[in-house]
Scaffold this motif. Structure first.
Motif, PDB file in Angstrom:
ATOM      1  N   VAL A 141     -21.904  64.926  -9.973  1.00 22.05           N
ATOM      2  CA  VAL A 141     -23.354  64.936 -10.212  1.00 22.05           C
ATOM      3  C   VAL A 141     -23.692  65.784 -11.436  1.00 22.05           C
ATOM      4  O   VAL A 141     -24.581  65.436 -12.214  1.00 22.05           O
ATOM      5  CB  VAL A 141     -24.109  65.450  -8.963  1.00 22.05           C
ATOM      6  CG1 VAL A 141     -25.575  65.715  -9.278  1.00 22.05           C
ATOM      7  CG2 VAL A 141     -24.005  64.428  -7.840  1.00 22.05           C
ATOM      8  N   ILE A 142     -22.990  66.899 -11.609  1.00 22.23           N
ATOM      9  CA  ILE A 142     -23.216  67.744 -12.794  1.00 22.23           C
ATOM     10  C   ILE A 142     -22.901  66.963 -14.067  1.00 22.23           C
ATOM     11  O   ILE A 142     -23.670  66.975 -15.042  1.00 22.23           O
ATOM     12  CB  ILE A 142     -22.361  69.029 -12.719  1.00 22.23           C
ATOM     13  CG1 ILE A 142     -22.841  69.911 -11.559  1.00 22.23           C
ATOM     14  CG2 ILE A 142     -22.436  69.803 -14.035  1.00 22.23           C
ATOM     15  CD1 ILE A 142     -21.922  71.082 -11.254  1.00 22.23           C
ATOM     16  N   ILE A 143     -21.779  66.230 -14.035  1.00 21.08           N
ATOM     17  CA  ILE A 143     -21.391  65.408 -15.196  1.00 21.08           C
ATOM     18  C   ILE A 143     -22.406  64.288 -15.415  1.00 21.08           C
ATOM     19  O   ILE A 143     -22.834  64.025 -16.546  1.00 21.08           O
ATOM     20  CB  ILE A 143     -19.975  64.821 -14.986  1.00 21.08           C
ATOM     21  CG1 ILE A 143     -18.933  65.944 -15.004  1.00 21.08           C
ATOM     22  CG2 ILE A 143     -19.647  63.789 -16.066  1.00 21.08           C
ATOM     23  CD1 ILE A 143     -17.555  65.511 -14.531  1.00 21.08           C
ATOM     24  N   ALA A 144     -22.801  63.623 -14.311  1.00 26.24           N
ATOM     25  CA  ALA A 144     -23.767  62.528 -14.409  1.00 26.24           C
ATOM     26  C   ALA A 144     -25.107  63.013 -14.949  1.00 26.24           C
ATOM     27  O   ALA A 144     -25.771  62.312 -15.727  1.00 26.24           O
ATOM     28  CB  ALA A 144     -23.956  61.868 -13.040  1.00 26.24           C
ATOM     29  N   SER A 145     -25.521  64.232 -14.555  1.00 30.78           N
ATOM     30  CA  SER A 145     -26.788  64.797 -15.037  1.00 30.78           C
ATOM     31  C   SER A 145     -26.751  65.008 -16.541  1.00 30.78           C
ATOM     32  O   SER A 145     -27.718  64.724 -17.250  1.00 30.78           O
ATOM     33  CB  SER A 145     -27.075  66.135 -14.335  1.00 30.78           C
ATOM     34  OG  SER A 145     -27.162  65.969 -12.949  1.00 30.78           O
ATOM     35  N   GLY A 146     -25.616  65.524 -17.023  1.00 27.85           N
ATOM     36  CA  GLY A 146     -25.474  65.762 -18.457  1.00 27.85           C
ATOM     37  C   GLY A 146     -25.447  64.476 -19.264  1.00 27.85           C
ATOM     38  O   GLY A 146     -25.858  64.463 -20.424  1.00 27.85           O
ATOM     39  N   GLY A 147     -24.972  63.388 -18.631  1.00 29.82           N
ATOM     40  CA  GLY A 147     -24.875  62.124 -19.362  1.00 29.82           C
ATOM     41  C   GLY A 147     -25.963  61.132 -19.034  1.00 29.82           C
ATOM     42  O   GLY A 147     -25.884  59.963 -19.442  1.00 29.82           O
ATOM     43  N   ILE A 282     -20.502  58.697 -19.724  1.00 30.96           N
ATOM     44  CA  ILE A 282     -20.395  59.986 -19.025  1.00 30.96           C
ATOM     45  C   ILE A 282     -21.124  59.920 -17.684  1.00 30.96           C
ATOM     46  O   ILE A 282     -20.625  60.397 -16.664  1.00 30.96           O
ATOM     47  CB  ILE A 282     -20.969  61.129 -19.901  1.00 30.96           C
ATOM     48  CG1 ILE A 282     -20.106  61.320 -21.149  1.00 30.96           C
ATOM     49  CG2 ILE A 282     -21.052  62.430 -19.108  1.00 30.96           C
ATOM     50  CD1 ILE A 282     -20.651  62.330 -22.134  1.00 30.96           C
ATOM     51  N   GLY A 283     -22.313  59.302 -17.691  1.00 32.78           N
ATOM     52  CA  GLY A 283     -23.093  59.181 -16.464  1.00 32.78           C
ATOM     53  C   GLY A 283     -22.366  58.377 -15.400  1.00 32.78           C
ATOM     54  O   GLY A 283     -22.298  58.773 -14.224  1.00 32.78           O
ATOM     55  N   MET A 284     -21.796  57.246 -15.794  1.00 27.39           N
ATOM     56  CA  MET A 284     -21.087  56.398 -14.845  1.00 27.39           C
ATOM     57  C   MET A 284     -19.779  57.056 -14.376  1.00 27.39           C
ATOM     58  O   MET A 284     -19.379  56.912 -13.225  1.00 27.39           O
ATOM     59  CB  MET A 284     -20.793  55.036 -15.467  1.00 27.39           C
ATOM     60  CG  MET A 284     -22.032  54.181 -15.694  1.00 27.39           C
ATOM     61  SD  MET A 284     -23.113  54.057 -14.238  1.00 27.39           S
ATOM     62  CE  MET A 284     -22.061  53.170 -13.091  1.00 27.39           C
ATOM     63  N   ALA A 285     -19.142  57.802 -15.275  1.00 30.67           N
ATOM     64  CA  ALA A 285     -17.920  58.519 -14.900  1.00 30.67           C
ATOM     65  C   ALA A 285     -18.244  59.595 -13.859  1.00 30.67           C
ATOM     66  O   ALA A 285     -17.501  59.783 -12.884  1.00 30.67           O
ATOM     67  CB  ALA A 285     -17.288  59.153 -16.136  1.00 30.67           C
ATOM     68  N   GLY A 286     -19.372  60.284 -14.068  1.00 31.05           N
ATOM     69  CA  GLY A 286     -19.803  61.306 -13.115  1.00 31.05           C
ATOM     70  C   GLY A 286     -20.102  60.712 -11.752  1.00 31.05           C
ATOM     71  O   GLY A 286     -19.697  61.254 -10.715  1.00 31.05           O
ATOM     72  N   TYR A 287     -20.803  59.570 -11.740  1.00 24.74           N
ATOM     73  CA  TYR A 287     -21.133  58.904 -10.477  1.00 24.74           C
ATOM     74  C   TYR A 287     -19.862  58.449  -9.763  1.00 24.74           C
ATOM     75  O   TYR A 287     -19.716  58.611  -8.547  1.00 24.74           O
ATOM     76  CB  TYR A 287     -22.049  57.709 -10.730  1.00 24.74           C
ATOM     77  CG  TYR A 287     -22.347  56.903  -9.481  1.00 24.74           C
ATOM     78  CD1 TYR A 287     -23.048  57.471  -8.422  1.00 24.74           C
ATOM     79  CD2 TYR A 287     -21.903  55.595  -9.346  1.00 24.74           C
ATOM     80  CE1 TYR A 287     -23.315  56.760  -7.268  1.00 24.74           C
ATOM     81  CE2 TYR A 287     -22.159  54.871  -8.196  1.00 24.74           C
ATOM     82  CZ  TYR A 287     -22.870  55.455  -7.164  1.00 24.74           C
ATOM     83  OH  TYR A 287     -23.115  54.742  -6.012  1.00 24.74           O
ATOM     84  N   SER A 288     -18.913  57.893 -10.522  1.00 25.55           N
ATOM     85  CA  SER A 288     -17.646  57.427  -9.947  1.00 25.55           C
ATOM     86  C   SER A 288     -16.871  58.592  -9.325  1.00 25.55           C
ATOM     87  O   SER A 288     -16.275  58.454  -8.247  1.00 25.55           O
ATOM     88  CB  SER A 288     -16.783  56.761 -11.030  1.00 25.55           C
ATOM     89  OG  SER A 288     -17.450  55.659 -11.598  1.00 25.55           O
TER      90      SER A 288
END
Length: 305
Positions: A141-147, A282-288
């Motif tokens: 979620v942190i990664i997805a938020s940034g992307g 980045i957003g999709m990677a975070g969600y995955s």
């Protein structure tokens, strides 16, 4: 065996349609259609849940009726109803500002908050490997938020709050309704919680969304589809709960969890195709990563609990 398989397959398909349908229709009404009243929309959902619960449980007897045995039990259910109401309102408000894909990514962190509240409120500890599985859930979620291209701070706060409230209700339910005489299945709990939620939401709607009735009537006059959309949306909110209960009853909690993870991914893909919201790698990677963490968490709980 064949009929049973067809029935379960139908339930799962209808559960997917109801869950994804209500999510996408909420987004459409609140963001695209111009109906910017998430509290009133939630009240419509709760009214439908109360009405359809009465019909399906009391009249049609699809689910056996469980009665409230004491005032003390009712106050516990009312407390759960208020928390439940807050979680649904928060989720609907967040959809006004966030893309469905990001909303689902944040919502997938429910296991993290459940484990947190279980530890803080009941001192229940899981195996260390179970807690380790929550790291990718939060990191994703942190990664997805940034992307996230359409990140909105208020929407994010409401989404996180709604997710935490769902987890809090789950843990609180386990604490409050502990005795065998007080335990209710999810559909009977919905039957009693929904009217409480309506009573809570009515004054809040009148205060925070005072012009909602006037605007709604104006929209109905200019677009006859408006009333139909509200009804279908509210009916789906109930059918999602009913199908959730029936799928769990006829399969297992583990199957439901696996199907739930897949449902989130399906909802994300459909929402991107429908609403054309911008996405990033980045957003999709975070969600995955979050979905993978949820799957790992479920597996470690099954093995080590």
């Amino acid at each position: 065996m064949g009929r049973s398989f067809i029935f379960i397959a139908f339930l799962i398909v209808f559960w997917y349609i109801s869950n994804i349908g209500v999510l996408l229709l909420n987004k459409y009404l609140l963001s695209n259609y111009g109906f910017s009243y998430p509290i009133f929309l939630t009240m419509c959902h709760m009214t439908a849940c109360a009405s359809f619960s009465y019909v399906s449980i009391v009249l049609m007897k699809i689910v056996p009726l469980q009665t409230i045995k004491s005032w003390h039990q009712f106050t516990k259910i009312a407390a759960l109803g208020v928390v439940f109401c807050g979680s649904v309102v928060g989720g609907n408000v967040s959809l006004k500002y966030l893309a469905v894909s990001f909303n689902q990514a944040v919502g997938a962190t429910t296991p993290f908050f459940t484990a947190l509240f279980a530890y803080l409120m009941t001192f229940k500890r899981e195996a260390w490997v179970t807690y380790a599985a929550l790291v990718p859930v939060v990191a994703g979620v942190i990664i997805a938020s940034g992307g996230e291209p359409s990140f909105h701070l208020f929407g994010f706060i409401m989404c996180i709050s709604a997710t935490a409230a769902r987890a809090f209700k789950s843990v609180l339910q386990g604490i409050l309704l502990t005795s065998e005489g007080e335990k209710l299945n999810s559909m009977n709990l919905l039957l009693y919680m929904s009217p409480v939620a309506v009573l809570v939401l009515l004054p809040i709607t009148l205060i925070m969304e005072p012009d909602v009735l006037h605007i709604s009537l104006s929209l109905v006059k200019t677009d006859k589809l408006m009333l139909f959309l509200l009804f279908v949306n509210s009916a789906m909110a109930y059918s999602a709960n009913l199908c959730n209960f029936l799928v769990t009853k006829h399969t297992s909690a583990l199957t439901l969890q696996v199907l739930g993870n897949a449902k989130g991914a399906v909802a994300v893909v459909i929402s991107i195709l429908l609403f054309q919201n911008p996405i990033s790698f980045i957003g999709m990677a975070g969600y995955s990563l979050t979905v993978l963490g949820v799957a790992l968490y479920g597996e470690t709980k099954r093995r080590y609990s």
